[in-house]
Enzyme design. Structure first.
Site, short mmCIF file in Angstrom:
data_model
loop_
_atom_site.label_atom_id
_atom_site.label_comp_id
_atom_site.label_asym_id
_atom_site.label_seq_id
_atom_site.Cartn_x
_atom_site.Cartn_y
_atom_site.Cartn_z
N VAL A 42 -36.27 136.76 -10.89
CA VAL A 42 -36.78 137.23 -9.61
C VAL A 42 -37.54 138.53 -9.84
O VAL A 42 -37.00 139.49 -10.41
CB VAL A 42 -35.63 137.45 -8.60
CG1 VAL A 42 -36.17 138.00 -7.28
CG2 VAL A 42 -34.87 136.15 -8.38
N MET A 43 -38.81 138.54 -9.42
CA MET A 43 -39.67 139.70 -9.68
C MET A 43 -40.00 140.52 -8.42
O MET A 43 -40.60 141.58 -8.52
CB MET A 43 -40.99 139.24 -10.32
CG MET A 43 -40.80 138.45 -11.60
SD MET A 43 -39.95 139.34 -12.89
CE MET A 43 -41.27 140.29 -13.56
N SER A 44 -39.61 140.02 -7.23
CA SER A 44 -39.89 140.77 -6.00
C SER A 44 -38.67 140.69 -5.09
O SER A 44 -37.75 139.92 -5.32
CB SER A 44 -41.12 140.20 -5.28
OG SER A 44 -40.78 139.02 -4.59
N GLY A 45 -38.70 141.47 -4.03
CA GLY A 45 -37.58 141.53 -3.10
C GLY A 45 -37.71 140.59 -1.92
O GLY A 45 -36.98 140.74 -0.94
#
Length: 181
Positions: free
Chosen positions: A57-60
């Site tokens: 997971v690279m973003s919120g």
């Protein structure tokens, strides 16, 4: 006599643990090498092993369900339903969002932390899989292990785990033989 039996039992347990660690380590190294080769040589962006793939997971956009740096495990499915969290290929990157609606054209998705649905409909062909598990904060370690230096360190540690006990055991035997002489 009693100490000798205890030492022998501990030696057998130690060898069993060493063999178990070796099997797991060899499996991890084999999977890592396979995935790296398929990804780099074969050009497959998200390779699978027995229908499972991983992503980081690279973003919120999926918080609090999934946080930045989490490792997610995807499983390919025959069909998907509203409420499923899926990973899909946008053409430029992989995105993991929740299906909010299933239409004839595909899936309407939205990140749990987003106020609106995604603008593009996701086709079934673009879906990598349904998120079946996540490991909080393990993604950074996976990204490191997929790097050349990370894989080198993994191989070195594996070599040490396999070689060091036999080296130390040989030294102990040599010392015991010298003491007997």
């Amino acid at each position: 006599m009693e100490g000798s039996k205890m030492q022998r039992a501990l030696s057998i347990i130690g060898r069993g643990l060493q063999a178990a660690v070796a099997v797991v380590l060899i499996g991890v190294i084999a999977c890592s090498v396979y995935l790296i080769v398929i990804e780099r040589v074969g050009g497959v962006e998200n390779p699978t092993v027995f229908g499972y793939s991983t992503a980081v997971v690279m973003s919120g956009s999926m918080e609090p369900t999934l946080g930045v740096g989490d490792l997610i495990i995807n499983r390919t499915q025959d069909n998907y339903a509203a409420g499923d969290v899926i990973t899909f290929d946008t053409g430029t990157n992989l995105t993991t969002h929740r299906i909010t609606e299933v239409t004839k054209e595909g899936f309407i998705t939205q990140g749990d932390a987003n106020n609106a649905a995604d603008s593009d409909v996701v086709s079934l062909e673009a879906v990598v899989g349904k998120v079946v598990a996540s490991v909080p904060q393990a993604g950074d370690a996976v990204l490191f292990l997929k790097s050349p230096i990370g894989l080198s360190i993994l191989l070195f540690v594996g070599f040490l785990i396999l070689w060091l006990p036999s080296f130390l055991g040989a030294s102990d035997e040599k010392r015991a033989n010298e003491e007997e002489s």
